[in-house]
Design a protein around this motif. Structure first.
Motif, PDB file in Angstrom:
ATOM      1  N   ASP A 479       0.911  -1.096  -0.143  1.00 10.40           N
ATOM      2  CA  ASP A 479       0.003  -0.007   0.087  1.00 10.40           C
ATOM      3  C   ASP A 479       0.890   1.395   0.044  1.00 10.40           C
ATOM      4  OD1 ASP A 479      -3.051  -1.072   0.720  1.00 10.40           O
ATOM      5  OD2 ASP A 479      -1.283  -2.469   2.054  1.00 10.40           O
ATOM      6  N   ARG A 505      -9.216  -1.629 -11.142  1.00 10.34           N
ATOM      7  CA  ARG A 505      -8.539  -1.987  -9.664  1.00 10.34           C
ATOM      8  C   ARG A 505      -9.249  -3.063  -8.871  1.00 10.34           C
ATOM      9  NH1 ARG A 505      -9.882   2.949  -5.804  1.00 10.34           N
ATOM     10  NH2 ARG A 505      -7.989   2.597  -5.236  1.00 10.34           N
ATOM     11  N   GLU A 506      -8.621  -3.436  -8.163  1.00  9.42           N
ATOM     12  CA  GLU A 506      -9.333  -4.506  -7.271  1.00  9.42           C
ATOM     13  C   GLU A 506      -8.975  -4.086  -5.818  1.00  9.42           C
ATOM     14  OE1 GLU A 506      -8.361  -8.582  -7.999  1.00  9.42           O
ATOM     15  OE2 GLU A 506      -9.241  -8.293  -9.855  1.00  9.42           O
ATOM     16  N   ARG A 517     -15.687  -3.611  -1.612  1.00  6.29           N
ATOM     17  CA  ARG A 517     -14.346  -2.774  -1.155  1.00  6.29           C
ATOM     18  C   ARG A 517     -14.901  -2.221   0.208  1.00  6.29           C
ATOM     19  NH1 ARG A 517      -9.750  -0.287  -3.426  1.00  6.29           N
ATOM     20  NH2 ARG A 517      -9.078   1.344  -2.107  1.00  6.29           N
ATOM     21  N   LEU A 521     -12.454  -2.845   3.328  1.00  4.77           N
ATOM     22  CA  LEU A 521     -11.704  -2.121   3.776  1.00  4.77           C
ATOM     23  C   LEU A 521     -12.003  -1.210   4.820  1.00  4.77           C
ATOM     24  CD1 LEU A 521      -9.754  -1.065   0.685  1.00  4.77           C
ATOM     25  CD2 LEU A 521      -9.348  -2.942   1.908  1.00  4.77           C
ATOM     26  N   PHE A 539     -12.745 -11.098  -1.480  1.00  7.41           N
ATOM     27  CA  PHE A 539     -11.765 -10.657  -2.475  1.00  7.41           C
ATOM     28  C   PHE A 539     -11.870 -11.392  -3.788  1.00  7.41           C
ATOM     29  CE2 PHE A 539      -9.090  -8.315   0.790  1.00  7.41           C
ATOM     30  CZ  PHE A 539      -9.030  -7.294   0.246  1.00  7.41           C
ATOM     31  N   ARG A 543     -13.133 -10.284  -7.422  1.00  3.93           N
ATOM     32  CA  ARG A 543     -12.271 -10.722  -8.573  1.00  3.93           C
ATOM     33  C   ARG A 543     -13.152 -11.285  -9.700  1.00  3.93           C
ATOM     34  NH1 ARG A 543      -7.815 -12.779  -6.249  1.00  3.93           N
ATOM     35  NH2 ARG A 543      -7.357 -10.429  -5.747  1.00  3.93           N
ATOM     36  N   ARG A 565      -3.855  -3.954  -8.875  1.00  3.38           N
ATOM     37  CA  ARG A 565      -3.940  -5.354  -8.218  1.00  3.38           C
ATOM     38  C   ARG A 565      -4.723  -6.396  -8.796  1.00  3.38           C
ATOM     39  NH1 ARG A 565      -1.812  -4.539  -3.431  1.00  3.38           N
ATOM     40  NH2 ARG A 565      -1.783  -2.659  -2.305  1.00  3.38           N
ATOM     41  N   SER A 569      -2.172 -10.048  -5.050  1.00  2.00           N
ATOM     42  CA  SER A 569      -2.476  -9.404  -3.811  1.00  2.00           C
ATOM     43  C   SER A 569      -3.169 -10.608  -2.861  1.00  2.00           C
ATOM     44  CB  SER A 569      -3.431  -8.101  -4.232  1.00  2.00           C
ATOM     45  OG  SER A 569      -2.668  -7.057  -4.735  1.00  2.00           O
ATOM     46  N   SER A 570      -3.974 -11.347  -3.350  1.00  4.04           N
ATOM     47  CA  SER A 570      -4.537 -12.300  -2.538  1.00  4.04           C
ATOM     48  C   SER A 570      -3.648 -13.329  -1.999  1.00  4.04           C
ATOM     49  CB  SER A 570      -5.471 -13.099  -3.167  1.00  4.04           C
ATOM     50  OG  SER A 570      -6.829 -12.270  -3.486  1.00  4.04           O
ATOM     51  N   TYR A 573      -1.581 -10.908   0.583  1.00  2.10           N
ATOM     52  CA  TYR A 573      -2.176 -10.424   1.630  1.00  2.10           C
ATOM     53  C   TYR A 573      -2.838 -11.430   2.427  1.00  2.10           C
ATOM     54  CZ  TYR A 573      -1.494  -5.554   0.657  1.00  2.10           C
ATOM     55  OH  TYR A 573      -0.715  -4.381   0.241  1.00  2.10           O
ATOM     56  N   GLN A 574      -3.686 -12.525   1.725  1.00  4.47           N
ATOM     57  CA  GLN A 574      -4.412 -13.201   2.514  1.00  4.47           C
ATOM     58  C   GLN A 574      -3.520 -14.705   2.924  1.00  4.47           C
ATOM     59  OE1 GLN A 574      -6.168 -11.386   0.272  1.00  4.47           O
ATOM     60  NE2 GLN A 574      -6.640 -10.545   2.075  1.00  4.47           N
ATOM     61  N   MET A 624      -6.651  -3.057   6.116  1.00  3.66           N
ATOM     62  CA  MET A 624      -5.268  -3.626   5.951  1.00  3.66           C
ATOM     63  C   MET A 624      -4.180  -2.561   5.871  1.00  3.66           C
ATOM     64  SD  MET A 624      -7.038  -6.189   4.475  1.00  3.66           S
ATOM     65  CE  MET A 624      -5.781  -7.382   3.823  1.00  3.66           C
ATOM     66  N   ARG A 695      -8.388   8.949  -3.300  1.00  9.08           N
ATOM     67  CA  ARG A 695      -7.742   8.642  -2.187  1.00  9.08           C
ATOM     68  C   ARG A 695      -7.192  10.359  -2.119  1.00  9.08           C
ATOM     69  NH1 ARG A 695      -6.031   3.514   0.115  1.00  9.08           N
ATOM     70  NH2 ARG A 695      -6.682   4.951   1.638  1.00  9.08           N
TER      71      ARG A 695
HETATM   72  C1  LIG Z   1      -6.999  -7.347  -4.620  1.00  7.69           C
HETATM   73  C2  LIG Z   1      -6.663  -7.501  -2.884  1.00  7.69           C
HETATM   74  C3  LIG Z   1      -6.586  -6.381  -1.921  1.00  7.69           C
HETATM   75  N1  LIG Z   1      -6.107  -6.514  -0.950  1.00  7.69           N
HETATM   76  C4  LIG Z   1      -5.833  -5.315   0.129  1.00  7.69           C
HETATM   77  C5  LIG Z   1      -4.559  -4.667  -0.427  1.00  7.69           C
HETATM   78  C6  LIG Z   1      -4.698  -3.276   0.045  1.00  7.69           C
HETATM   79  O1  LIG Z   1      -4.469  -3.109   1.364  1.00  7.69           O
HETATM   80  C7  LIG Z   1      -6.328  -3.155  -0.140  1.00  7.69           C
HETATM   81  C8  LIG Z   1      -6.805  -2.456  -1.304  1.00  7.69           C
HETATM   82  O2  LIG Z   1      -6.273  -1.034  -1.027  1.00  7.69           O
HETATM   83  P1  LIG Z   1      -5.778  -0.050  -2.672  1.00  7.69           P
HETATM   84  O3  LIG Z   1      -5.909   1.236  -2.018  1.00  7.69           O
HETATM   85  O4  LIG Z   1      -6.818  -0.440  -3.541  1.00  7.69           O
HETATM   86  O5  LIG Z   1      -4.400  -0.604  -2.974  1.00  7.69           O
HETATM   87  O6  LIG Z   1      -6.731  -4.426  -0.235  1.00  7.69           O
HETATM   88  C9  LIG Z   1      -6.003  -7.847  -0.174  1.00  7.69           C
HETATM   89  O7  LIG Z   1      -5.898  -7.834   0.805  1.00  7.69           O
HETATM   90  N2  LIG Z   1      -6.384  -8.798  -1.390  1.00  7.69           N
HETATM   91  C10 LIG Z   1      -6.567  -8.878  -2.548  1.00  7.69           C
HETATM   92  O8  LIG Z   1      -6.836  -9.868  -3.173  1.00  7.69           O
END
Ligand SMILES: Cc1cn([C@H]2C[C@H](O)[C@@H](COP(=O)(O)O)O2)c(=O)[nH]c1=O
Ligand SMILES: Nc1ncnc2c1ncn2[C@@H]1O[C@H](COP(=O)(O)OP(=O)(O)OP(=O)(O)O)[C@@H](O)[C@H]1O
Length: 696
Positions: A479, A505-506, A517, A521, A539, A543, A565, A569-570, A573-574, A624, A695
């Motif tokens: 981020d 975007r995602e 979203r 978030l 997420f 997608r 993204r 990203s999944s 992050y996940q 996040m 933003r």
């Molecule tokens: C697609 C996707 C996103 N994330 C998280 C990553 C960021 O912290 C936010 C998205 O915020 P941004 O300002 O648009 O970058 O979501 C995630 O955890 N998993 C995903 O698949």
């Protein structure tokens, strides 16, 4: 920078680019040298103070040994919890100063009782110093360099042992020469070694004092409970027990150490049973050290394409197999070769586990976790060393006769080693299965890839592309890494060249996605926190809708689709962040996207601290962004690992350079990959930008 970045093993660059780590490493080398020299000097002093009485000497020497091991075994968790509350730099500096004072006091006091008391106090101080040091290293180097940082730290810790042994011999010889000139050296042969050792701690303290250690992160406590020491300890254990990864890791490490304890406890008897005396034992000991050194130093390089979790489980299983082979071959030369293999696997498992602990454990419980592992391993080693000879005796000598003409006789020590080897092998398999982050991908193909680095493409699902396809590019990164900035610059450039461009975007590339979203978030979750699996599913849902509604139609028209993204990203992050199995997250995304992969994924690489500074001006952090620094560090590491696994489909750019520099590098890389533009340069319509929250 266009190179994909897998774990970085460049030692010189590590020491050159990270001066604080360099200082820390230097002080570690000095302290470790001091520890080994101190141990020899304490044993020498114990023998010197009881000279002439063999029984008293052996009691004194054993007491020193027990006092060295016992505090960590008994008080490790308590010290770890305390170490997590104290300032780490101060803990290390005070620890080194106290050790300086205690070591210097031993020859001055010249009494056996004080030697015992001082030994105990030194170990108590080391209990705090160790976790503070272990927990600090991951904060001084980027995640992808942690492995090499651990490698050279282990080299400093154990490599200083022979140097200290040599120094001890020289210093005791020198004492004989100098004691006429320096009357204070007349007390004992080990005194000079004791003084030199004390000085190493003084220098180490001075070096640590100059370190700039980032402040620790403190996570809010569950239920707002006030921190107490007891709660800290329980929380540390709960943390280890609550994570399948850490459970597998700690369980595996304990079993590995138990196997080490068996080898230590039975090694001498085993070598004797093979008809080899002291020289044979010397060879076996050297073989263990050579193997461990090879495993720590070369192992991660050889298997750099294999995930660390898999490396750990595999190395542990092979250590078990090696131990069984050592025990059954019945020949000291061949057994020594398998001992090298045993050491190699153990060293590789050790360094992988250490790195995983540094990467996966949040900063505020890291000290406790390292202390927990440290003290449990000591308890296990002591217990196994005591029990193994009894087990070997109970098993006694056995003869196995598969046929009338052929029989083999095994000593009890060999049979006990077979049992230990089988247990280690099984534990390796259990750890591997529990921690596996590449479920669904066979180990064989992973190994082929690790050694050849050519098999990558064979594993990837074939991207499902529409018949007339444009170009699909995903921006990934932490981020605040600059994805939106780069997507805008690139869209302008592409439009100028006559391409139809869709910027999306995602999460939030569709109307449904924008609702998702909001949940993902902005969800505060006080009453019902979003579970990691629910988060992953949401997420994925975003997608699926995004691909169906925006990406596929855009590609079908022949547009260049730029998404801020996508799947990675999944995974980052996940998968890495929330510790969900990466393969399951991947399966979910593959299903949601019907296997559609980007033609190019651009990872904008920036460290989490810089990224956080860039976001500082925003009104508030989302759910996040507000995650811990360790979380964001894992996310970054995962992006780099994904890029490292498939360099042809990734471009990693150093996003700390100016936006223009990043954009220029991206253009240069992209130009030869782009399809022909569908419009006339300079006349294409403005890029279509999917509306999303603006933003600040
Ligand atoms: C697609 C996707 C996103 N994330 C998280 C990553 C960021 O912290 C936010 C998205 O915020 P941004 O300002 O648009 O970058 O979501 C995630 O955890 N998993 C995903 O698949
Ligand atoms: N290369 C760069 N160097 C310095 N600052 C940059 C750079 N790129 C972008 N920025 C600044 O950093 C901030 C975040 O940039 P941007 O919004 O493009 O990042 P992002 O990755 O899209 O963030 P998020 O993931 O939170 O949406 C902005 O203030 C932007 O001007």
């Amino acid at each position: 920078m266009t190179a994909a970045a897998a774990p970085d093993h460049d030692v010189r660059a590590l020491l050159r680019d990270h001066p604080d780590f360099r200082r820390m490493w230097l002080s570690l080398m000095l302290s470790s040298f001091g520890d080994w020299l101190g141990m020899l000097a304490k044993l020498g002093t114990a023998a010197g103070l009881t000279v002439g009485d063999a029984t008293q000497t052996s009691v004194a020497v054993s007491t020193v040994f027990i006092l060295q091991l016992a505090p960590a075994a008994l008080l490790g968790p308590l010290a770890g919890a305390l170490a997590d509350r104290l300032d780490r730099r101060l803990t290390m500096v005070v620890g080194d100063l106290l050790r300086f004072a205690l070591f210097i006091s031993i020859p001055i006091a010249g009494s056996l009782t004080w030697l015992f008391v001082a030994t105990l106090l030194i170990e108590l101080v080391t209990l705090f110093w160790g976790p503070a040091k272990d927990a600090t290293v991951p904060n001084l180097v980027p995640a992808r360099k942690l492995e090499v940082a651990n490698q050279i730290s282990l080299v400093a810790t154990y490599g200083s042992a022979p140097v200290a042994g040599l120094a001890f011999i020289l210093l005791t010889l020198l004492t004989g020469v100098l004691d006429n000139l320096l009357p204070f050296l007349r007390g004992g042969q080990s005194d000079l070694a004791m003084y030199v050792n004390a000085v190493t701690f003084l220098v180490a303290a001075a070096v640590i004092w100059r370190l700039d250690i980032p402040p620790r992160e403190v996570r809010p406590r569950e239920g707002g409970l006030a921190p107490t020491l007891g709660r800290d300890i329980v929380e540390g254990w709960r943390f280890v027990g609550g994570s399948p990864l850490l459970r597998g890791l700690v369980f595996g490490m304990l079993v590995a150490f138990a196997a080490g304890g068996v080898v230590l406890g039975l090694g001498r008897a085993f070598v004797t049973s093979l008809g080899a005396g002291d020289p044979g034992y010397g060879v076996v000991v050297m073989a263990v050290f050579a193997g461990v050194a090879l495993g720590v130093w070369q192992g991660p390089r050889w298997l750099s394409g294999l995930s660390r979790r898999r490396t750990f489980g595999l190395a542990l299983s092979l250590a078990g197999v090696s131990l069984v082979l050592v025990a059954v071959v019945g020949n000291i030369v061949v057994a020594s070769l398998f001992v090298v293999a045993l050491g190699l696997c153990t060293g590789l498992a050790y360094v992988s586990a250490y790195t995983l602990l540094g990467l996966e454990v949040d900063d505020d419980v890291r000290g406790r976790t390292f202390a927990f592992v440290g003290s449990s391993t000591r308890v296990v080693i002591i217990a196994v060393m005591l029990v193994a000879p009894w087990v070997a005796n109970a098993l006694g000598e056995r003869t196995i006769a598969p046929s009338e003409h052929w029989s083999v006789t095994y000593a009890g020590s060999a049979l006990a080693m077979v049992v230990a080897g089988v247990i280690t092998g099984v534990a390796g398999v259990v750890s591997f299965r529990q921690m596996d982050d590449r479920r669904g991908t066979s180990l064989r193909s992973d190994l082929v890839r690790a050694f050849t680095r050519r098999g990558e493409a064979a594993e990837d699902p074939a991207p499902v592309r529409p018949p007339a396809s444009g170009f699909f590019l995903a921006f990934e990164g932490g981020d605040g890494s600059g994805k939106t900035t780069q997507a805008t610059l690139l869209a302008d450039w592409l439009t100028q060249r006559g391409h139809e461009v869709v910027v999306t975007r995602e999460p939030g590339g569709t109307a449904t996605g924008r609702e998702l979203r909001e949940v993902l978030l902005s969800h505060r979750g006080d009453a019902s926190p979003l579970s990691p699996r629910a988060e992953a599913l949401l997420f994925a849902a975003d997608r699926a809708q995004h691909v169906a509604e925006v990406v596929q139609p855009g590609l079908r028209r022949g547009a260049v689709v730029l998404t801020d993204r996508y799947v990675d990203s999944s995974l980052a992050y996940q998968g890495a962040g929330r510790d969900l199995p990466a393969s399951e997250v991947e399966t979910l995304s593959t299903w949601a996207t019907q296997g559609l992969l980007p033609d190019l994924t651009v990872v904008l690489d920036v460290d989490p601290v810089t990224a956080a500074q860039r976001r500082a001006g925003r009104a508030a952090e989302d759910r996040m962004e507000a995650e811990s620094r360790a979380f964001h560090a894992r996310v970054r590491e995962q992006f780099l690992l994904l890029a490292g696994r498939d360099p042809r489909r990734y471009l990693v750019l150093d996003a700390t350079t100016s936006p223009e520099t990043v954009h220029a590098k991206l253009r240069e890389h992209l130009e030869p990959l782009l399809p022909a533009a569908t419009g006339v340069p300079g006349t294409a319509p403005e890029p279509v930008t999917v509306p999303g929250p603006v933003r600040s």
